[in-house]
Motif scaffolding. Structure first.
Motif, mmCIF file in Angstrom:
data_model
loop_
_atom_site.group_PDB
_atom_site.id
_atom_site.type_symbol
_atom_site.label_atom_id
_atom_site.label_comp_id
_atom_site.label_asym_id
_atom_site.label_seq_id
_atom_site.Cartn_x
_atom_site.Cartn_y
_atom_site.Cartn_z
ATOM 1 N N PRO A 8 0.829 -1.201 0.000
ATOM 2 C CA PRO A 8 0.000 0.000 0.000
ATOM 3 C C PRO A 8 0.863 1.250 0.000
ATOM 4 N N VAL A 9 0.412 2.301 -0.675
ATOM 5 C CA VAL A 9 1.167 3.558 -0.723
ATOM 6 C C VAL A 9 1.008 4.272 0.610
ATOM 7 N N GLU A 10 2.129 4.596 1.236
ATOM 8 C CA GLU A 10 2.087 5.275 2.521
ATOM 9 C C GLU A 10 3.392 6.013 2.779
ATOM 10 N N VAL A 11 3.340 6.939 3.722
ATOM 11 C CA VAL A 11 4.511 7.670 4.213
ATOM 12 C C VAL A 11 4.583 7.425 5.708
ATOM 13 N N THR A 73 4.825 18.232 5.165
ATOM 14 C CA THR A 73 5.532 19.279 5.908
ATOM 15 C C THR A 73 6.250 18.672 7.116
ATOM 16 N N GLY A 74 7.521 18.991 7.245
ATOM 17 C CA GLY A 74 8.293 18.482 8.367
ATOM 18 C C GLY A 74 8.911 17.121 8.137
ATOM 19 N N THR A 75 8.646 16.524 6.984
ATOM 20 C CA THR A 75 9.291 15.258 6.649
ATOM 21 C C THR A 75 10.558 15.549 5.848
ATOM 22 N N ALA A 76 11.221 14.490 5.396
ATOM 23 C CA ALA A 76 12.488 14.666 4.676
ATOM 24 C C ALA A 76 12.307 14.777 3.168
ATOM 25 N N VAL A 77 11.057 14.812 2.696
ATOM 26 C CA VAL A 77 10.803 14.973 1.270
ATOM 27 C C VAL A 77 9.804 16.094 1.063
ATOM 28 N N TYR A 86 5.902 18.716 -11.683
ATOM 29 C CA TYR A 86 6.223 18.619 -10.257
ATOM 30 C C TYR A 86 7.258 17.523 -10.042
ATOM 31 N N VAL A 87 7.975 17.635 -8.914
ATOM 32 C CA VAL A 87 9.006 16.664 -8.583
ATOM 33 C C VAL A 87 8.950 16.376 -7.089
ATOM 34 N N LEU A 88 9.127 15.128 -6.736
ATOM 35 C CA LEU A 88 9.301 14.749 -5.340
ATOM 36 C C LEU A 88 10.785 14.825 -5.032
ATOM 37 N N GLU A 89 11.178 15.757 -4.185
ATOM 38 C CA GLU A 89 12.591 15.980 -3.871
ATOM 39 C C GLU A 89 12.944 15.376 -2.521
ATOM 40 N N GLY A 90 14.106 14.742 -2.463
ATOM 41 C CA GLY A 90 14.587 14.154 -1.225
ATOM 42 C C GLY A 90 15.612 13.083 -1.514
ATOM 43 N N ASP A 91 16.130 12.486 -0.466
ATOM 44 C CA ASP A 91 17.068 11.385 -0.613
ATOM 45 C C ASP A 91 16.350 10.221 -1.277
ATOM 46 N N PRO A 92 16.807 9.765 -2.446
ATOM 47 C CA PRO A 92 16.104 8.676 -3.139
ATOM 48 C C PRO A 92 15.942 7.423 -2.286
ATOM 49 N N ASP A 93 16.892 7.186 -1.373
ATOM 50 C CA ASP A 93 16.816 5.992 -0.545
ATOM 51 C C ASP A 93 15.623 6.004 0.400
ATOM 52 N N ARG A 94 14.970 7.142 0.529
ATOM 53 C CA ARG A 94 13.769 7.190 1.367
ATOM 54 C C ARG A 94 12.548 6.628 0.649
ATOM 55 N N VAL A 95 12.666 6.367 -0.634
ATOM 56 C CA VAL A 95 11.611 5.706 -1.399
ATOM 57 C C VAL A 95 11.959 4.220 -1.457
ATOM 58 N N ASP A 96 11.100 3.378 -0.896
ATOM 59 C CA ASP A 96 11.455 1.968 -0.763
ATOM 60 C C ASP A 96 11.737 1.301 -2.102
ATOM 61 N N ALA A 97 11.006 1.668 -3.154
ATOM 62 C CA ALA A 97 11.247 1.053 -4.461
ATOM 63 C C ALA A 97 12.630 1.407 -4.990
ATOM 64 N N TYR A 98 13.043 2.648 -4.784
ATOM 65 C CA TYR A 98 14.377 3.058 -5.234
ATOM 66 C C TYR A 98 15.444 2.278 -4.452
ATOM 67 N N ARG A 99 15.239 2.135 -3.134
ATOM 68 C CA ARG A 99 16.214 1.401 -2.331
ATOM 69 C C ARG A 99 16.266 -0.062 -2.753
ATOM 70 N N PHE A 100 15.108 -0.614 -3.061
ATOM 71 C CA PHE A 100 15.069 -1.985 -3.574
ATOM 72 C C PHE A 100 15.918 -2.108 -4.831
ATOM 73 N N HIS A 101 15.759 -1.153 -5.759
ATOM 74 C CA HIS A 101 16.532 -1.170 -7.003
ATOM 75 C C HIS A 101 18.030 -1.060 -6.723
#
Length: 293
Positions: A8-11, A73-77, A86-101
């Motif tokens: 499920p999509v979540e933060v 607001t107040g998160t790392a992205v 638009y762009v989601l900015e932040g450390d890519p490793d905070r996105v689980d799919a990117y870290r999986f890759h």
């Protein structure tokens, strides 16, 4: 904090889930997260969120983005306007799919070091919470879900090969057995399970596994297993199999008439049009690989 789409999509922030709102709003976040740090145009976002966009799709999109910005607001992205989109900015490793890759790609690079490969893939699989984008509907979400699931299958096959080379067939049989019913058309999974069973001296079960796969392919598609799986079956029947050779490095065929690699090319999360490497089947379960290394 994490942006999670492998399920499920979540933060989450400190293991606490951030309220994101309705599924359509979570779809906006997912549409940005798969291209973290890369701008996504307004039209591309609309196409990803709606199969048939409503008359005021742009206004709806702006409203969803405004709410998401507040929620993040107040998160790392953060969601920023850039280049007409638009762009989601932040450390890519905070996105689980990117870290999986990233972890899967590192595992690929560790050819010849099966201990490191198994450890990296086990860490990647810990991120898996079930079918990606579980709560998001639509054609785009289905394509992304399919693409990521094929990479999941590829990671499991590579993990199984490494374990067989390390002399750990028990782990392979334990982990792959519950996956076979969920991926009945993916021949590399069946191949690895058959090899693991033979390494444990359970050749009758390996032959039975081949018979089940052959029957399923005949009933569902009217075809025979691929040549490599047929050859493996004959080796088992004649008793001239060599388990270490089975697990050797090299390309693994997908079967079902395809000859491309099981593993989808990695490097960044999949785009809207994923390559078709493996026949699509049922959804995969949540984390099936344990940290066995």
């Amino acid at each position: 904090m994490e942006v999670r789409i492998l399920g499920p999509v979540e933060v989450t922030v400190d293991d606490r889930r951030v309220s994101l709102g309705p599924p359509q709003r979570r779809a906006v976040l997912a549409a940005l997260a798969v291209d973290v740090n890369h701008p996504v145009s307004l039209q591309a976002l609309i196409d990803r969120i709606w199969d048939l966009p409503p008359d005021r799709a742009t206004d709806s999109l702006y409203a969803h983005i405004a709410r998401l910005r507040q929620a993040l607001t107040g998160t790392a992205v953060s969601i920023e306007r850039r280049g007409g989109g638009y762009v989601l900015e932040g450390d890519p490793d905070r996105v689980d799919a990117y870290r999986f890759h990233r972890l899967a790609k590192q595992a690929q690079a560790h050819a010849g070091d099966d201990f490191a490969r198994v450890a990296l893939l086990a860490e990647a699989m810990e991120l898996w919470r079930g079918s990606p984008l579980t709560d998001i509907s639509g054609d785009w979400a289905a394509r992304i879900r399919y693409s990521i699931e094929q990479q999941f299958v590829g990671a499991i096959v590579t993990w199984a090969q490494a374990h067989l080379r390390l002399g750990r067939p028990e782990a392979v049989v334990t982990e792959l057995t519950p996956l076979i019913p969920r991926y009945p058309l993916v021949e590399p999974l069946a191949s690895m399970l058959m090899r693991g069973l033979c390494a444990l001296g359970r050749t009758a079960e390996a032959v039975a596994q081949y018979a089940r796969l052959r029957g399923y392919l005949a009933d569902q598609l009217g075809i025979e297993p691929g040549p490599e799986l047929r050859a493996l079956h004959q080796e088992i029947l004649h008793g001239d199999h060599d388990p270490p050779a089975w697990a050797a490095e090299g390309a693994v065929r997908t079967g079902i008439g395809h000859t491309g690699p099981v593993w989808v090319p990695l490097g960044q999360p999949p785009r809207a049009e994923p390559p078709i490497w493996v026949h699509p089947t049922a959804h995969v379960p949540g984390r099936v690989l344990s940290r066995r290394h």
